[in-house]
Design an enzyme around this catalytic site. Structure first.
Site, PDB file in Angstrom:
ATOM      1  N   ASN A 288       0.626  -1.331   0.050  1.00  0.00           N
ATOM      2  CA  ASN A 288      -0.112  -0.040  -0.042  1.00  0.00           C
ATOM      3  C   ASN A 288       0.748   1.298   0.070  1.00  0.00           C
ATOM      4  O   ASN A 288       2.054   1.370   0.384  1.00  0.00           O
ATOM      5  CB  ASN A 288      -0.856  -0.165   1.174  1.00  0.00           C
ATOM      6  CG  ASN A 288      -1.904  -1.082   1.108  1.00  0.00           C
ATOM      7  OD1 ASN A 288      -2.351  -1.741  -0.100  1.00  0.00           O
ATOM      8  ND2 ASN A 288      -2.615  -1.418   2.116  1.00  0.00           N
TER       9      ASN A 288
ATOM     10  N   HIS B 217       5.824  -0.673  -2.684  1.00  0.00           N
ATOM     11  CA  HIS B 217       5.502   0.174  -3.823  1.00  0.00           C
ATOM     12  C   HIS B 217       5.329   1.847  -3.441  1.00  0.00           C
ATOM     13  O   HIS B 217       4.730   2.619  -4.090  1.00  0.00           O
ATOM     14  CB  HIS B 217       3.992   0.077  -4.166  1.00  0.00           C
ATOM     15  CG  HIS B 217       4.023  -1.601  -4.650  1.00  0.00           C
ATOM     16  ND1 HIS B 217       2.666  -2.227  -4.898  1.00  0.00           N
ATOM     17  CD2 HIS B 217       4.933  -2.200  -5.076  1.00  0.00           C
ATOM     18  CE1 HIS B 217       2.867  -3.339  -5.271  1.00  0.00           C
ATOM     19  NE2 HIS B 217       4.354  -3.557  -5.409  1.00  0.00           N
TER      20      HIS B 217
ATOM     21  N   CYS C  91      13.180  12.837  -5.975  1.00  0.00           N
ATOM     22  CA  CYS C  91      13.935  13.499  -7.251  1.00  0.00           C
ATOM     23  C   CYS C  91      14.185  12.514  -8.190  1.00  0.00           C
ATOM     24  O   CYS C  91      14.739  11.425  -7.798  1.00  0.00           O
ATOM     25  CB  CYS C  91      15.136  14.205  -6.574  1.00  0.00           C
ATOM     26  SG  CYS C  91      16.417  14.660  -8.000  1.00  0.00           S
TER      27      CYS C  91
ATOM     28  N   CYS D 299      18.602  12.247  -8.129  1.00  0.00           N
ATOM     29  CA  CYS D 299      19.451  11.977  -6.886  1.00  0.00           C
ATOM     30  C   CYS D 299      18.602  11.156  -5.983  1.00  0.00           C
ATOM     31  O   CYS D 299      19.298  10.884  -4.853  1.00  0.00           O
ATOM     32  CB  CYS D 299      19.985  13.154  -6.237  1.00  0.00           C
ATOM     33  SG  CYS D 299      19.029  14.258  -5.658  1.00  0.00           S
TER      34      CYS D 299
ATOM     35  N   CYS E 129      14.558  19.785  -7.814  1.00  0.00           N
ATOM     36  CA  CYS E 129      15.382  19.496  -6.465  1.00  0.00           C
ATOM     37  C   CYS E 129      16.312  20.701  -6.013  1.00  0.00           C
ATOM     38  O   CYS E 129      16.981  20.891  -7.030  1.00  0.00           O
ATOM     39  CB  CYS E 129      16.150  18.037  -6.834  1.00  0.00           C
ATOM     40  SG  CYS E 129      17.108  17.619  -5.781  1.00  0.00           S
TER      41      CYS E 129
ATOM     42  N   CYS F 108      20.091  18.923  -6.911  1.00  0.00           N
ATOM     43  CA  CYS F 108      20.518  18.663  -8.359  1.00  0.00           C
ATOM     44  C   CYS F 108      19.764  19.312  -9.403  1.00  0.00           C
ATOM     45  O   CYS F 108      20.225  19.223 -10.513  1.00  0.00           O
ATOM     46  CB  CYS F 108      20.784  17.109  -8.482  1.00  0.00           C
ATOM     47  SG  CYS F 108      18.912  16.243  -9.023  1.00  0.00           S
TER      48      CYS F 108
ATOM     49  N   GLY G  80      -5.168  -9.433   3.006  1.00  0.00           N
ATOM     50  CA  GLY G  80      -5.923  -8.194   2.112  1.00  0.00           C
ATOM     51  C   GLY G  80      -5.214  -8.137   0.810  1.00  0.00           C
ATOM     52  O   GLY G  80      -5.305  -6.950   0.138  1.00  0.00           O
TER      53      GLY G  80
ATOM     54  N   GLU H  14     -11.820 -13.094   0.471  1.00  0.00           N
ATOM     55  CA  GLU H  14     -12.122 -14.105  -0.544  1.00  0.00           C
ATOM     56  C   GLU H  14     -10.718 -14.894  -0.922  1.00  0.00           C
ATOM     57  O   GLU H  14      -9.731 -14.327  -0.312  1.00  0.00           O
ATOM     58  CB  GLU H  14     -12.148 -13.090  -1.915  1.00  0.00           C
ATOM     59  CG  GLU H  14     -13.548 -12.498  -1.981  1.00  0.00           C
ATOM     60  CD  GLU H  14     -13.939 -11.620  -3.057  1.00  0.00           C
ATOM     61  OE1 GLU H  14     -13.129 -11.739  -4.175  1.00  0.00           O
ATOM     62  OE2 GLU H  14     -14.898 -10.714  -3.072  1.00  0.00           O
TER      63      GLU H  14
HETATM   64  P1  NAD Z   1      -6.128  -6.040  -4.926  1.00  0.00           P
HETATM   65  O1  NAD Z   1      -7.141  -4.913  -5.082  1.00  0.00           O
HETATM   66  O2  NAD Z   1      -5.610  -6.560  -6.058  1.00  0.00           O
HETATM   67  O3  NAD Z   1      -6.766  -6.969  -4.053  1.00  0.00           O
HETATM   68  C1  NAD Z   1      -7.390  -6.474  -2.783  1.00  0.00           C
HETATM   69  C2  NAD Z   1      -7.571  -7.880  -1.945  1.00  0.00           C
HETATM   70  O4  NAD Z   1      -8.019  -7.398  -0.741  1.00  0.00           O
HETATM   71  C3  NAD Z   1      -8.604  -8.838  -2.683  1.00  0.00           C
HETATM   72  O5  NAD Z   1      -7.905 -10.229  -2.235  1.00  0.00           O
HETATM   73  C4  NAD Z   1      -9.633  -8.567  -1.650  1.00  0.00           C
HETATM   74  O6  NAD Z   1     -10.406  -9.987  -1.585  1.00  0.00           O
HETATM   75  C5  NAD Z   1      -9.223  -8.404  -0.276  1.00  0.00           C
HETATM   76  N1  NAD Z   1     -10.155  -7.635   0.659  1.00  0.00           N
HETATM   77  C6  NAD Z   1     -10.907  -6.700   0.226  1.00  0.00           C
HETATM   78  N2  NAD Z   1     -11.579  -6.285   1.264  1.00  0.00           N
HETATM   79  C7  NAD Z   1     -11.089  -6.694   2.361  1.00  0.00           C
HETATM   80  C8  NAD Z   1     -11.111  -6.703   3.713  1.00  0.00           C
HETATM   81  N3  NAD Z   1     -11.760  -5.868   4.293  1.00  0.00           N
HETATM   82  N4  NAD Z   1     -10.389  -7.539   4.256  1.00  0.00           N
HETATM   83  C9  NAD Z   1      -9.489  -8.536   3.792  1.00  0.00           C
HETATM   84  N5  NAD Z   1      -9.341  -8.566   2.687  1.00  0.00           N
HETATM   85  C10 NAD Z   1     -10.004  -7.710   1.791  1.00  0.00           C
HETATM   86  O7  NAD Z   1      -4.809  -5.093  -3.977  1.00  0.00           O
HETATM   87  P2  NAD Z   1      -3.594  -5.568  -3.929  1.00  0.00           P
HETATM   88  O8  NAD Z   1      -3.255  -7.286  -4.028  1.00  0.00           O
HETATM   89  O9  NAD Z   1      -2.812  -4.712  -2.721  1.00  0.00           O
HETATM   90  O10 NAD Z   1      -2.959  -5.068  -5.434  1.00  0.00           O
HETATM   91  C11 NAD Z   1      -3.312  -3.969  -5.795  1.00  0.00           C
HETATM   92  C12 NAD Z   1      -1.941  -2.737  -6.025  1.00  0.00           C
HETATM   93  O11 NAD Z   1      -2.651  -1.632  -6.132  1.00  0.00           O
HETATM   94  C13 NAD Z   1      -0.806  -2.760  -5.050  1.00  0.00           C
HETATM   95  O12 NAD Z   1       0.403  -2.941  -5.466  1.00  0.00           O
HETATM   96  C14 NAD Z   1      -1.079  -1.653  -4.307  1.00  0.00           C
HETATM   97  O13 NAD Z   1       0.198  -0.697  -4.608  1.00  0.00           O
HETATM   98  C15 NAD Z   1      -1.934  -0.577  -5.177  1.00  0.00           C
HETATM   99  N6  NAD Z   1      -3.215  -0.163  -4.282  1.00  0.00           N
HETATM  100  C16 NAD Z   1      -3.000   0.568  -3.018  1.00  0.00           C
HETATM  101  C17 NAD Z   1      -3.939   1.164  -2.360  1.00  0.00           C
HETATM  102  C18 NAD Z   1      -3.607   1.681  -1.066  1.00  0.00           C
HETATM  103  O14 NAD Z   1      -2.664   2.179  -0.838  1.00  0.00           O
HETATM  104  N7  NAD Z   1      -4.589   1.504   0.044  1.00  0.00           N
HETATM  105  C19 NAD Z   1      -5.346   1.019  -2.919  1.00  0.00           C
HETATM  106  C20 NAD Z   1      -5.485   0.401  -3.935  1.00  0.00           C
HETATM  107  C21 NAD Z   1      -4.266  -0.084  -4.874  1.00  0.00           C
HETATM  108 ZN    ZN Z   2      17.846  15.827  -6.867  1.00  0.00          ZN
END
Ligand code: NAD
Ligand code: ZN
Length: 272
Positions: free
Chosen positions: A107, A124, A132, A135, A174, A177, A214, A242
């Site tokens: 996340n 991520h 930047c 650098c 930046c 640089c 999740g 799921e």
């Molecule tokens: P995804 O959307 O692919 O999957 C979400 C998963 O969470 C699913 O398997 C779903 O069944 C499960 N889920 C949903 N609600 C839930 C709950 N209340 N409790 C438990 N499980 C639950 O997400 P991912 O696998 O993290 O991949 C998505 C990519 O997108 C990541 O790389 C991330 O960087 C980015 N992303 C980040 C955010 C964030 O920062 N909050 C939000 C969306 C996407």
């Molecule tokens: Zn820089």
């Protein structure tokens, strides 16, 4: 909700510093941040092939700048409203009690840190930081500044020149640089930060249990980490409402919402 067999496993095997976790968008769903693949979210309105990818963002800025502005405003409005939920908080307690060694997250929302987890590995990146491009100097994007940016975008979204001005104010050059700052998140096709990835491997080398929380576990290389841990002897417990693409690899599965299951784990361990 946690099956008896899993409760016993947790009671007997969650030893000091020997548990790690990998979290995904699902843990923040109940904080109001749509998951990547969930229904009705941001990513249904904005095609991720365009909006989660650097060439896509550059081309939308040139062709439909007002759409890019709508996206930035919607994206940050969601993130700014979100607060950690009981799942983020339970992980912070497990860390404080020396059970959890690290929280490895895909996340970008900063909610683990807001819940006061200390050892967070961000595979991520983080949407509240800019980097930047030359650098790699990092700067935190303060929330008040982001709110100010949203308001500036709203009143300037009909002029391309004004949009560029707002962008260059909040993503400046930046001071070290002279190159441009960009948001410090990993977009499609980009490589993961090597230092974060190596910290993650270090923790996976030293854990007995890995919690997968999740995540659909479709996005690589993050989705390769559970297999890495399993090959080194760790047991894998999935917490998801799921099945994920790696459910078959898991030793135990707890089906349910992260915000209900994780507090229940605290109860099993006597910390609730
Ligand atoms: P995804 O959307 O692919 O999957 C979400 C998963 O969470 C699913 O398997 C779903 O069944 C499960 N889920 C949903 N609600 C839930 C709950 N209340 N409790 C438990 N499980 C639950 O997400 P991912 O696998 O993290 O991949 C998505 C990519 O997108 C990541 O790389 C991330 O960087 C980015 N992303 C980040 C955010 C964030 O920062 N909050 C939000 C969306 C996407
Ligand atoms: Zn820089």
């Amino acid at each position: 909700m946690i099956p008896g067999k899993v409760r016993n496993y947790i009671k007997n095997n969650f030893k000091e510093g020997r548990v790690a976790c990998l979290t995904g968008a699902g843990i923040s769903a109940e904080s109001g941040i749509p998951t990547f693949r969930g229904k009705g979210g941001l990513w249904e309105r904005y095609d991720p092939q365009i909006y989660a990818n650097a060439p896509g963002l550059i081309s939308i800025l040139r062709t439909h700048p007002e759409e890019l502005v709508n996206f930035i405003v919607d994206f940050y409005s969601i993130l700014l409203k979100a607060h950690p939920n009981l799942a983020h908080r339970a992980l912070a307690v497990l860390e404080k009690e020396n059970i959890l060694s690290s929280t490895i997250t895909q996340n970008i929302d900063g909610l683990h840190q807001q819940a006061e987890s200390q050892n967070v590995i961000e595979l991520h990146g983080n949407a509240f930081r800019i980097r930047c491009i030359q650098c790699s100097q990092l700067v935190v994007l303060e929330k008040d500044k982001l709110r100010e940016m949203i308001e500036s975008f709203k009143i300037n979204k009909n002029s391309y020149i004004k949009i560029l001005k707002v962008l260059s104010r909040y993503f400046p050059r930046c001071a070290i640089c002279g190159s441009r700052y960009r948001i410090d998140i990993v977009l499609f096709g980009e490589i993961l930060p090597a230092d974060e990835l190596s910290r993650a491997y270090k923790h996976l080398n030293n854990c007995d249990v890995l919690l997968l929380i999740g995540s659909s576990l479709i996005v690589y290389p993050a989705a390769g980490l559970p297999l890495y841990a399993k090959e080194r002897g760790a047991k894998i417990i999935e917490i998801n409402n799921e099945p994920s693409s790696l459910s078959d690899l898991c030793d135990y599965i707890i089906t349910g919402r992260a915000s209900e299951v994780l507090p229940e784990i605290l109860g099993v361990l006597g910390y609730a």
